[in-house]
Design a protein around this motif. Sequence first.
Motif, PDB file in Angstrom:
ATOM      1  N   LYS A  75      38.762  54.192  36.351  1.00 50.56           N
ATOM      2  CA  LYS A  75      38.310  55.471  36.816  1.00 50.56           C
ATOM      3  C   LYS A  75      38.121  55.153  38.583  1.00 50.56           C
ATOM      4  CE  LYS A  75      36.006  57.872  32.959  1.00 50.56           C
ATOM      5  NZ  LYS A  75      34.921  58.762  32.919  1.00 50.56           N
ATOM      6  N   PRO A  76      38.280  56.045  39.296  1.00 49.94           N
ATOM      7  CA  PRO A  76      37.795  55.980  41.018  1.00 49.94           C
ATOM      8  C   PRO A  76      36.382  55.475  40.725  1.00 49.94           C
ATOM      9  CG  PRO A  76      39.207  57.994  40.620  1.00 49.94           C
ATOM     10  CD  PRO A  76      38.646  57.538  39.142  1.00 49.94           C
ATOM     11  N   PHE A  77      36.019  54.850  41.890  1.00 51.64           N
ATOM     12  CA  PHE A  77      34.518  54.420  41.737  1.00 51.64           C
ATOM     13  C   PHE A  77      34.064  54.063  43.347  1.00 51.64           C
ATOM     14  CE2 PHE A  77      37.016  50.268  41.214  1.00 51.64           C
ATOM     15  CZ  PHE A  77      36.025  49.317  42.056  1.00 51.64           C
ATOM     16  N   ALA A  78      32.943  53.832  43.445  1.00 52.97           N
ATOM     17  CA  ALA A  78      32.393  53.795  44.910  1.00 52.97           C
ATOM     18  C   ALA A  78      31.429  52.540  44.823  1.00 52.97           C
ATOM     19  CB  ALA A  78      31.584  54.988  45.406  1.00 52.97           C
ATOM     20  N   LEU A  79      31.311  51.791  45.796  1.00 52.98           N
ATOM     21  CA  LEU A  79      30.394  50.647  45.950  1.00 52.98           C
ATOM     22  C   LEU A  79      29.527  51.134  47.162  1.00 52.98           C
ATOM     23  CD1 LEU A  79      32.535  47.576  45.255  1.00 52.98           C
ATOM     24  CD2 LEU A  79      31.108  48.569  43.651  1.00 52.98           C
ATOM     25  N   VAL A  80      28.145  50.785  47.014  1.00 48.75           N
ATOM     26  CA  VAL A  80      27.444  50.943  48.128  1.00 48.75           C
ATOM     27  C   VAL A  80      26.812  49.986  48.457  1.00 48.75           C
ATOM     28  CG1 VAL A  80      25.260  52.455  48.871  1.00 48.75           C
ATOM     29  CG2 VAL A  80      26.458  53.284  46.974  1.00 48.75           C
ATOM     30  N   ASP A  96      43.155  55.847  43.068  1.00 46.71           N
ATOM     31  CA  ASP A  96      44.605  55.795  42.830  1.00 46.71           C
ATOM     32  C   ASP A  96      44.905  54.252  42.878  1.00 46.71           C
ATOM     33  OD1 ASP A  96      44.764  58.463  43.102  1.00 46.71           O
ATOM     34  OD2 ASP A  96      45.793  58.346  45.372  1.00 46.71           O
ATOM     35  N   VAL A  97      44.105  53.589  41.808  1.00 44.25           N
ATOM     36  CA  VAL A  97      44.448  52.239  41.491  1.00 44.25           C
ATOM     37  C   VAL A  97      45.281  51.987  40.529  1.00 44.25           C
ATOM     38  CG1 VAL A  97      43.109  49.961  40.707  1.00 44.25           C
ATOM     39  CG2 VAL A  97      41.889  51.702  41.704  1.00 44.25           C
TER      40      VAL A  97
END
Length: 223
Positions: A75-80, A96-97
């Motif tokens: 899934k799309p993901f975020a890194l902080v 969009d991987v």
Amino acid sequence: MATPTFIKFSRLRGSVLDAVERIEDAVCVPWHCRLQESALLRPSYDAFDGGLELDGELEPCESMRAVAQVAKAGKPFALVYLSYDTRANFVVYFFDVAEDGFRATVSVESSYVWFRNDEYSPGRWFEGFLISLVSAFGADVCGYGRDDAYGLKHESIEVADILERLRTGDLLELPNPIFHAISVELIERSEIVSLMRSRPCSPRLEYKVAPGYHVLMDVAQPK
């Protein structure tokens, strides 16, 4: 108008995990940042979210093993990340991987833009941070600034659009703060210098060559 905080890139080649490792080496080490959290994302139809919203809660994430587990979900993901210099976060969004590449955007808190310390005057720390970030991604082009193209929306910018706007002079007149990095493989230095001599430019626009990139920017704080 509020200080812009969204950074965009052309579609990126290679794997997400390789890009995260390069961010660690090229951005986190020299600019004193540390990966802290991750979150899965899902499509959002709220304009405020720019097309992506949290799918669950933020989770601790401080190692490449943890990043691999997040990416494994498909899934799309975020890194902080936390910057110790600015004492503020920046967030990298991956979406969009595919096998041949992915898309990414980065958001920073406004304190990044004008951060200063004993070594850097306002804007110069941010300049170095941006150059390191685009180099870590290996993007063909990167854009940031006070322009509708860099509003809060998770999408790539197109190489052809950036080159066309440069050649028409549009990019050269954008107001502070603004930053563009363009691969040296896409255009010759001599053409950029000629454009800057023949077209109207923002009065404090600077041109530099960084490793692999032409950099056009006006990110120093106005006096």
